[in-house]
Design a protein around this motif. Sequence first.
Motif, mmCIF file in Angstrom:
data_model
loop_
_atom_site.group_PDB
_atom_site.id
_atom_site.type_symbol
_atom_site.label_atom_id
_atom_site.label_comp_id
_atom_site.label_asym_id
_atom_site.label_seq_id
_atom_site.Cartn_x
_atom_site.Cartn_y
_atom_site.Cartn_z
ATOM 1 N N ILE A 1 75.741 -54.680 108.756
ATOM 2 C CA ILE A 1 74.507 -54.805 107.979
ATOM 3 C C ILE A 1 73.327 -55.071 108.914
ATOM 4 N N ARG B 1 71.862 -52.003 110.541
ATOM 5 C CA ARG B 1 71.678 -50.897 109.601
ATOM 6 C C ARG B 1 70.619 -49.896 110.050
ATOM 7 N N GLN B 2 69.708 -50.343 110.906
ATOM 8 C CA GLN B 2 68.658 -49.430 111.346
ATOM 9 C C GLN B 2 69.141 -48.497 112.453
ATOM 10 N N HIS B 3 70.292 -48.777 113.013
ATOM 11 C CA HIS B 3 70.740 -48.015 114.184
ATOM 12 C C HIS B 3 72.090 -47.380 113.891
ATOM 13 N N ALA B 4 72.043 -46.177 113.372
ATOM 14 C CA ALA B 4 73.260 -45.530 112.892
ATOM 15 C C ALA B 4 74.368 -45.527 113.937
ATOM 16 N N ASN B 5 74.020 -45.192 115.173
ATOM 17 C CA ASN B 5 75.074 -45.067 116.178
ATOM 18 C C ASN B 5 75.695 -46.404 116.521
ATOM 19 N N GLN C 1 75.878 -48.928 114.577
ATOM 20 C CA GLN C 1 76.689 -49.322 113.423
ATOM 21 C C GLN C 1 78.048 -48.624 113.454
ATOM 22 N N PHE D 1 75.790 -41.233 106.431
ATOM 23 C CA PHE D 1 74.500 -41.743 106.864
ATOM 24 C C PHE D 1 74.140 -43.055 106.201
ATOM 25 N N SER D 2 74.643 -43.241 104.975
ATOM 26 C CA SER D 2 74.184 -44.409 104.250
ATOM 27 C C SER D 2 74.503 -45.646 105.074
ATOM 28 N N PRO D 3 73.481 -46.458 105.324
ATOM 29 C CA PRO D 3 73.719 -47.632 106.160
ATOM 30 C C PRO D 3 74.656 -48.625 105.493
ATOM 31 N N ALA D 4 74.904 -48.454 104.196
ATOM 32 C CA ALA D 4 75.776 -49.407 103.522
ATOM 33 C C ALA D 4 77.239 -49.000 103.620
ATOM 34 N N PRO E 1 79.578 -51.111 106.320
ATOM 35 C CA PRO E 1 79.803 -52.501 105.886
ATOM 36 C C PRO E 1 80.643 -52.591 104.621
ATOM 37 N N LEU E 2 80.394 -51.703 103.674
ATOM 38 C CA LEU E 2 81.142 -51.790 102.410
ATOM 39 C C LEU E 2 82.628 -51.526 102.637
ATOM 40 N N LEU F 1 77.438 -44.667 96.060
ATOM 41 C CA LEU F 1 76.688 -44.585 97.300
ATOM 42 C C LEU F 1 75.687 -43.435 97.339
ATOM 43 N N GLU F 2 76.082 -42.300 96.771
ATOM 44 C CA GLU F 2 75.187 -41.155 96.853
ATOM 45 C C GLU F 2 74.253 -41.078 95.649
#
Lengths: 498, 757
Positions: A20, A23-27, A29, A105-108, A111-112, A149-150
């Motif tokens: 979480i 979350r701003q940094h996809a890679n 994460q 892509f979803s930042p969640a 974590p989920l 999510l989508e």
Amino acid sequence: MSNLLTLPLLVPLISATFGILARQHANVQRWISLAGISVYLAIGFILISHVLDQSYLTAQVGGWQAPYGITLVADLLSAIMILFTGLIVFSVLLYSLMTSKPCGFSPAFHPLVHFLLMGASGAFLTGDIFNLYVCFEIMLMSSFALMTLEGKAEQTEGAVKYVVLNLLSSAIFLAGLGLLYAKVGSLNMADISVISQQAVADEKVGPIRLAGLLFFVSFSVKAGMFPFFFWLPASYHTPSPPVSALFSGILTKVGVYALIRLHTLVMPGEVLGYKLLLTMGVATMLIGVFGAASQMHIRRILSFHIISQIGYIVVGIAIKTPLALASAIFFIGHNIISKGNLFLVAGLASDIVGSEKLHKTGGMWKAWPQLGIIYLISAFSLAGFPPLSGFVAKFSIVWATVESQLWWVMAAAIFTGLFTLYSMMKIWVEVFWKDHPDPDRDLTLGKNSRRLMPVSLLAGIIIFLGLGGGPLFDICLRAGEQLVNPAGYIQAVLGEIT
Amino acid sequence: MSIALLFIIPIVLSVASPFGFRLLGKNWSKLVSFFILIMAGLVILLLDLASIGSPQTLSFDWIPRLGLSVTLRADSFGLFMALIITVIGAGVFSYTSEYMGDDPRTGTITGWLLLFMASMLGVVLADNIVLLFVSWELTSISSYILIGTNNHDPKARAGAKTALLVTSIGGLSLLGAIVLLGVATGVWNLSEMPAIHNHPWAASIFILVCLAAFSKSAQWPFCFWLPGAMAAPTPISAYLHSATMVKAGVFLLARMHPILSEHAAWTPVLVFFSAASMIVVIISIPKATDLKSLLAHSTVGALALMVCLIGIGTPYALNAMTVFLLAHACYKAPLFLVAGSIDHAVHNRDINALGGLAKKMPYTMLSACIAGISMAGIPPMLGFAAKEMILEAGLSYAPWLITLITILATAFVMVACCVVLIPAFGKNSCLVEKAHESPWSMLAPMLLIGIIGLACGLRLEMIENHLVSPAVISLGVKPAGLGLWHGFTLYLALSSLAVLAGWLAYTQRQALYKIIPVLPSGAVIHEVIWNTVLSFGRSLTQIIQNGSLTSYLGTTIIVTCALIFYAWVQVDAPVRPSLVQKITLAELSAGLLIMASSLATAFARKRLPAIAGLGAMGMGMTLFFIVSQAPDLALTQFLVEILSVVLLVVAFRHLPDFVGEPIKIQSGRLIISALTGLTMMVLTLVALSTEYGDRVSLWYGLNALRQGHGANVVNVILVDFRALDTLGEITVLSIAALGVGVLMGGLKQIKTKKEPT
């Protein structure tokens, strides 16, 4: 060593939290996620090797002795469940790292998934029935979020059905907890087991049975048994394929796990009607496979199959000999892998052919024979063909029914196998063999070809579980013996108190 | 070791096949064929070992607890089959190389064929019955894929599907049979298995074995899948669907003969079903015009003869079966290959269109003649010797049977004539122009295999001593002498009659065509049964999974309540009204408040009154807590209620004003509500008394301050004794926040610098 038991909960919690934060940094994460699941998988292997050595591991959380605090316990069943869950989550995450679908892509998303994993691990390890409830809540909440999510309308509709029916199940669970606590004054499963045996001797077991029945209903909803499975076919085909694969590998299996604990530990003996469980298992098997045979949508077919396969597992639980329990456990492991892989393959194939509706698919055998072979391995495994994992699972279940001379159950198991094969073949013919209805469609994998890696990995595990199933089956058998004789578990949890 | 090589070679070659083909092109299949010939040599070596009474064995554990070990035993009967499998296999691979040419699928097909060969060898050499089953199923899978080779053709897909479904009925029955056998005897190796005809399970085992054998060997009522399987390329039909796989059922029955044949049902059941299959064949043959379909029908007939002979079960009959099995492999495979060559050359297999090919394809037609003579049962071919023996064995059973067998033999003669004479010498058709002789790698297999049949006929003694006698001995029966010439006997008369009648039927086939009734096609019946079951399943699914959440909830609740009430009646769970007598005024008013507000909520037609009702209900609960002297719970509940009412009002402000339909009281829903209330009431009443003490809660009270250092017991429980629960609940809340974030779309975009991969 007892700290080891907290790791399967802590590692996903930490990965989720850092996920979480990142979350701003996809890679970043993604790397956190992958590292987290790798560590989890390693812990799974360490855990099972320790349990093989010592039979039981316990940890009294916070240092409060059972039955006053919450105890974490690992016996072989827990360890096996953790290991297989780790395997499927690892493959799913690997797959989703290589996907170009939005859920990646979803930042969640990451974590989920780790929250879901935490809930599942907690359910497998906890020795406390209220804590089990809490773990169910964690799983319910994270799976609900994953499902939406989508944000597609179809997903929301499925998710609402999913969450409403599962909340009902939670309410029933809670009612049972209240009744049980009022009667036995304890939440520790080992302690409850001791008291309910005492109650059987005192002929005061009636109220405890009622509580057990409430638990049974609640767990049956979670496991997707007839007549409580409605939420499953209503929702499983809507999220992105990796999420479906994850759900098929974890959600219903946790329900089944809870049923095993209920049936062998919390309420041993004839507390839960054996015939009830057996009948429901057979009905689940048959109705699930009928549902699967009548669908014309890849993931709907697969969803109904989950139900049908749960039936086999429940039959094993109901028979409750060490062999039957061993085959149920082996079946769970096999099903987590095979079914998960089928969802992933289905996702990959439908991305390429552009649809999941069978009349709009085709041409994959010519375009991607490797994927075809992987599909065949998983599908024939699910249909119980040798020498794959499903064969060992089905063969041992059939054996258990023969040993107990339950002919009608054996006949149903065999009949179900035929229809399983039919519906697996339907997907094969329509997606792989048939020509694509649109002859100009470009069936190249492109960047998707990297996703062959995780599905090949799972196909490899399927073959390994079939050809090298001997040692694993022996472990399952030991697990079955542990379950049939809960004294060791109780001793390990309650220690000198008893 | 050499027995392991029989499996290692094909499996390695199979895996290497796609690459080998890419490297060597069509020569790859020829190379494979060479390796298979080496395997055939190995089989002959093993045969020598087996005939002196020391069959080679190989055994290692797989899943020992389930009786599953890889135990192979090269006994004479198994090796006899293995010889057929390898020799014909070598021919088929050589044939495939030119037949498929540079078709890119050849690599995969060769791979599957090799896999099939390995599994077929597994069937015939397995000693462990579970291994037998494993190999059996693998032959079904590879057959499925191979029939569907031309997967663009819907007919091929349908044929493959039917074949797999029907053989799977058998496969699943076999699964049942072997588990029953193993559990009943405690023995998992065929060589050690005692006769079990007196066991109470013997009848079930026998039925299951029959289902397995009949479906695999295409006997009535499962005979329809074999003609459908002819959609496969011809080499595959020749190999799987005439020479080897379809004989697995016969093989299984032969293996079960020592174990089950004493059972009273053995002979009548097997003879009845094989006779039924023969009748179907006799009726089907005059109607068929496709070369492969003609051959397929006659294969069903041949298999029926074998089943019948095993059913009769006398040593002589088993001898006859073994000889016929060999003879059939030696003539049917070449005939298929001939049909394939014709198809390859002129792209037509219809006997009404073919003719005059003898000039253009002399060697193909020569092989057809050699094999055809054996099929028609004319001396000095092996087919003749076999036919004599079959007639003799049939007569020992019943006169009606021998009549039937003679008619079947007549039909065989007719097929032989149709397949050989029409294409070769029929009147020239326009197709002749296109015709060309096949290359040698296709000709050699059909010629050589046919000549083997001839050689066997001429050197019967050698065959008897080295193949047939050891094979039948390993089946546990005495060998009977073979002879090409038995003198002028009844059998010779019948045999000659069959040849004459067959010739007559051939010349008069147009007339026969009109007389013979049309049989309801088995495939259609199969389709109808499947569709009935499927549509039943579909309607069942539509009723259960109807898409309405209301009905899902209703079902779940009703079933739960019914289970609880059922259990409540069954078990002893006393409800003690004595405990509920002291209802105070405060409790009563709280109860009334809850009831009134829940009714108000249910009947509210606007959102705001509904929320208000909910809030009032919560206040009623708070009252209860106060009455029960739980101030901290009351406080918590109070805060929660206020907060949720406020939040709901704020949230609903953004939604359009909702006016519900006027509430109609639906009796179904009323019942469900009443049932739920009643159940919860019963459960609450049951819960009223504690039975096994409050040890844990007392301990919390005692130790909260002493060990937990907190005066508020509930707090200590939450943050210390059961801290893990609290951690879990905090996690739930965080997940909920995350989920809401997702739903609101707040987390949808992510700023990635580079294009995600």
